[in-house]
Design an enzyme around this catalytic site. Sequence first.
Site, PDB file in Angstrom:
ATOM      1  N   GLY A  14      23.352  35.218  35.634  1.00 35.47           N
ATOM      2  CA  GLY A  14      22.214  35.289  36.331  1.00 35.47           C
ATOM      3  C   GLY A  14      21.964  33.960  37.006  1.00 35.47           C
ATOM      4  N   GLN A  15      20.977  34.136  38.159  1.00 35.33           N
ATOM      5  CA  GLN A  15      20.618  33.035  38.688  1.00 35.33           C
ATOM      6  C   GLN A  15      20.250  31.818  37.954  1.00 35.33           C
ATOM      7  OE1 GLN A  15      18.067  32.582  42.966  1.00 35.33           O
ATOM      8  NE2 GLN A  15      16.831  33.471  41.230  1.00 35.33           N
ATOM      9  N   ASP A  40      24.327  42.759  24.801  1.00 40.07           N
ATOM     10  CA  ASP A  40      23.039  43.344  25.341  1.00 40.07           C
ATOM     11  C   ASP A  40      21.711  43.264  24.552  1.00 40.07           C
ATOM     12  OD1 ASP A  40      20.879  45.312  25.898  1.00 40.07           O
ATOM     13  OD2 ASP A  40      22.329  46.246  27.084  1.00 40.07           O
ATOM     14  N   ALA A  64      16.591  39.329  31.455  1.00 39.37           N
ATOM     15  CA  ALA A  64      15.583  39.976  31.731  1.00 39.37           C
ATOM     16  C   ALA A  64      15.622  41.180  32.738  1.00 39.37           C
ATOM     17  CB  ALA A  64      14.503  39.194  32.321  1.00 39.37           C
ATOM     18  N   TYR A 131       5.313  44.014  34.492  1.00 38.83           N
ATOM     19  CA  TYR A 131       6.345  43.006  34.376  1.00 38.83           C
ATOM     20  C   TYR A 131       5.599  41.694  33.483  1.00 38.83           C
ATOM     21  CZ  TYR A 131       9.121  38.486  35.292  1.00 38.83           C
ATOM     22  OH  TYR A 131       9.765  37.589  35.118  1.00 38.83           O
TER      23      TYR A 131
HETATM   24  N1  LIG Z   1      13.577  35.244  39.419  1.00 33.96           N
HETATM   25  C1  LIG Z   1      12.275  34.634  39.511  1.00 33.96           C
HETATM   26  O1  LIG Z   1      11.739  34.246  40.559  1.00 33.96           O
HETATM   27  C2  LIG Z   1      11.610  34.513  37.976  1.00 33.96           C
HETATM   28  C3  LIG Z   1      10.346  34.035  38.146  1.00 33.96           C
HETATM   29  C4  LIG Z   1       9.861  33.847  36.883  1.00 33.96           C
HETATM   30  C5  LIG Z   1      10.491  34.077  35.732  1.00 33.96           C
HETATM   31  N2  LIG Z   1      11.714  34.470  35.885  1.00 33.96           N
HETATM   32  C6  LIG Z   1      12.386  34.791  34.663  1.00 33.96           C
HETATM   33  O2  LIG Z   1      13.547  33.910  34.567  1.00 33.96           O
HETATM   34  C7  LIG Z   1      14.680  34.390  33.885  1.00 33.96           C
HETATM   35  C8  LIG Z   1      15.893  34.437  34.638  1.00 33.96           C
HETATM   36  O3  LIG Z   1      15.659  35.073  36.058  1.00 33.96           O
HETATM   37  P1  LIG Z   1      16.851  35.403  37.217  1.00 33.96           P
HETATM   38  O4  LIG Z   1      16.276  35.165  38.421  1.00 33.96           O
HETATM   39  O5  LIG Z   1      17.954  34.020  36.799  1.00 33.96           O
HETATM   40  O6  LIG Z   1      17.375  36.759  36.835  1.00 33.96           O
HETATM   41  P2  LIG Z   1      18.653  37.153  37.327  1.00 33.96           P
HETATM   42  O7  LIG Z   1      19.585  36.767  38.094  1.00 33.96           O
HETATM   43  O8  LIG Z   1      18.544  38.673  37.368  1.00 33.96           O
HETATM   44  O9  LIG Z   1      19.400  37.217  35.781  1.00 33.96           O
HETATM   45  C9  LIG Z   1      19.031  37.933  34.632  1.00 33.96           C
HETATM   46  C10 LIG Z   1      20.426  38.186  33.834  1.00 33.96           C
HETATM   47  O10 LIG Z   1      20.130  39.046  32.713  1.00 33.96           O
HETATM   48  C11 LIG Z   1      21.234  40.028  32.492  1.00 33.96           C
HETATM   49  N3  LIG Z   1      20.560  41.243  31.660  1.00 33.96           N
HETATM   50  C12 LIG Z   1      19.632  42.125  32.254  1.00 33.96           C
HETATM   51  N4  LIG Z   1      19.385  42.918  31.474  1.00 33.96           N
HETATM   52  C13 LIG Z   1      20.109  42.481  30.265  1.00 33.96           C
HETATM   53  C14 LIG Z   1      20.334  43.183  28.750  1.00 33.96           C
HETATM   54  N5  LIG Z   1      19.662  44.312  28.336  1.00 33.96           N
HETATM   55  N6  LIG Z   1      21.013  42.387  28.076  1.00 33.96           N
HETATM   56  C15 LIG Z   1      21.593  41.169  28.469  1.00 33.96           C
HETATM   57  N7  LIG Z   1      21.454  40.629  29.614  1.00 33.96           N
HETATM   58  C16 LIG Z   1      20.972  41.411  30.508  1.00 33.96           C
HETATM   59  C17 LIG Z   1      21.591  40.312  33.917  1.00 33.96           C
HETATM   60  O11 LIG Z   1      22.549  40.952  33.642  1.00 33.96           O
HETATM   61  P3  LIG Z   1      23.090  42.046  34.898  1.00 33.96           P
HETATM   62  O12 LIG Z   1      22.648  41.648  36.105  1.00 33.96           O
HETATM   63  O13 LIG Z   1      24.803  42.259  34.474  1.00 33.96           O
HETATM   64  O14 LIG Z   1      22.461  43.291  34.281  1.00 33.96           O
HETATM   65  C18 LIG Z   1      21.380  38.817  34.648  1.00 33.96           C
HETATM   66  O15 LIG Z   1      22.601  38.208  34.571  1.00 33.96           O
HETATM   67  C19 LIG Z   1      14.074  35.908  33.622  1.00 33.96           C
HETATM   68  O16 LIG Z   1      13.598  35.688  32.096  1.00 33.96           O
HETATM   69  C20 LIG Z   1      12.916  36.043  34.370  1.00 33.96           C
HETATM   70  O17 LIG Z   1      11.963  36.994  33.705  1.00 33.96           O
HETATM   71  C21 LIG Z   1      12.365  34.737  37.067  1.00 33.96           C
END
Ligand SMILES: NC(=O)c1ccc[n+]([C@@H]2O[C@H](COP(=O)([O-])OP(=O)(O)OC[C@H]3O[C@@H](n4cnc5c(N)ncnc54)[C@H](OP(=O)(O)O)[C@@H]3O)[C@@H](O)[C@H]2O)c1
Length: 294
Positions: A14-15, A40, A64, A131
């Site tokens: 992920g990001q 998972d 997430a 969320y």
């Molecule tokens: N993005 C934001 O602006 C933001 C803001 C506040 C907090 N956060 C938190 O920061 C964290 C990272 O966010 P991000 O932007 O990096 O998200 P992201 O790019 O969507 O990365 C999330 C990763 O989790 C994996 N994933 C999803 N469901 C899963 C499961 N059931 N088991 C194992 N892996 C799973 C996804 O893999 P697949 O794509 O292959 O499913 C993806 O690689 C999260 O906890 C999020 O709640 C994000």
Amino acid sequence: MSSSKPVAILGATGQLGSDIVRAAAAASVEHAALGHDEVDVTDFPSLERAFSRLQPSVVVNSAAFHQVDRCEEDPAEAYRVNAVGALLVARAARTAGARCVYVSTDYVFDGKREAGSAYDEDDPVAPLNVYGASKAAGEQLVAQALEDHLVVRVSSLFGVAGARGKGGNFIETILKKAREGGPLKVVNDQWMTPTSTADAGAAIIRLATGDARGVVHVTNPEQCTWHAFASEAVALAGLTVPVEAVPAATFPSKVRRPRNSALDTGRLSKLLGAPLPRWRDALRAYLAAKGHLN
Ligand SMILES: NC(=O)c1ccc[n+]([C@@H]2O[C@H](COP(=O)([O-])OP(=O)(O)OC[C@H]3O[C@@H](n4cnc5c(N)ncnc54)[C@H](OP(=O)(O)O)[C@@H]3O)[C@@H](O)[C@H]2O)c1
């Protein structure tokens, strides 16, 4: 190569996850990057298998289901991944004798504080949407499952990989629209603290391999509106398209979002000995890494 127990990083493609992996490598911290295809978080046996093989010292869970609109439409899935999944990761970490770091969000707060102020770690959570509620539940379940845990709250992420590793995030959307000539209308009455995943990833590795417990806010310091954030990106990229400031009500949504979810980072600064770079500097570094600066 050292033979110390590794940091297991979930959501590693992920990001944020990919920058946590990068930070671990840069700091020569033994680590294992676990993508969704390997583990998972909702599948306890897959967690047990991975941790019994790796014997991690720490598990960092950045996986997430975080698309806010989709969480509202599918609350069962939001809770399955963000709350039950977080609990299962913490339980599997406990069984393996590891500590657990859970990545959470500013959306656990209701955002009703006046502009200019920021939430600290001791403020009560009061999520406005599914969320945020699922992540607040995740925080509580991790704390209940395992004493040696850490919740790191990040907000408004921007990182080279983009969300779900596909290059997308708010800044990329804004720059694409600006290059197409606009029009650009961006919300000017919602405040937040932007977070560079490069900076957050490095901080999370330091916290994960230390002994901090409880909750820590991990964002670049200083808050801004989405409009200020977008305007800075457009200006730094050398684009001259006007960025119109509009109220959030311009974009009607079924999902309630916090008006001011800025996070205070005093605790992080104390733990690290210094604050992270300010978001403007972090944004410039991001734009340079993505090749957006001339
Ligand atoms: N993005 C934001 O602006 C933001 C803001 C506040 C907090 N956060 C938190 O920061 C964290 C990272 O966010 P991000 O932007 O990096 O998200 P992201 O790019 O969507 O990365 C999330 C990763 O989790 C994996 N994933 C999803 N469901 C899963 C499961 N059931 N088991 C194992 N892996 C799973 C996804 O893999 P697949 O794509 O292959 O499913 C993806 O690689 C999260 O906890 C999020 O709640 C994000």
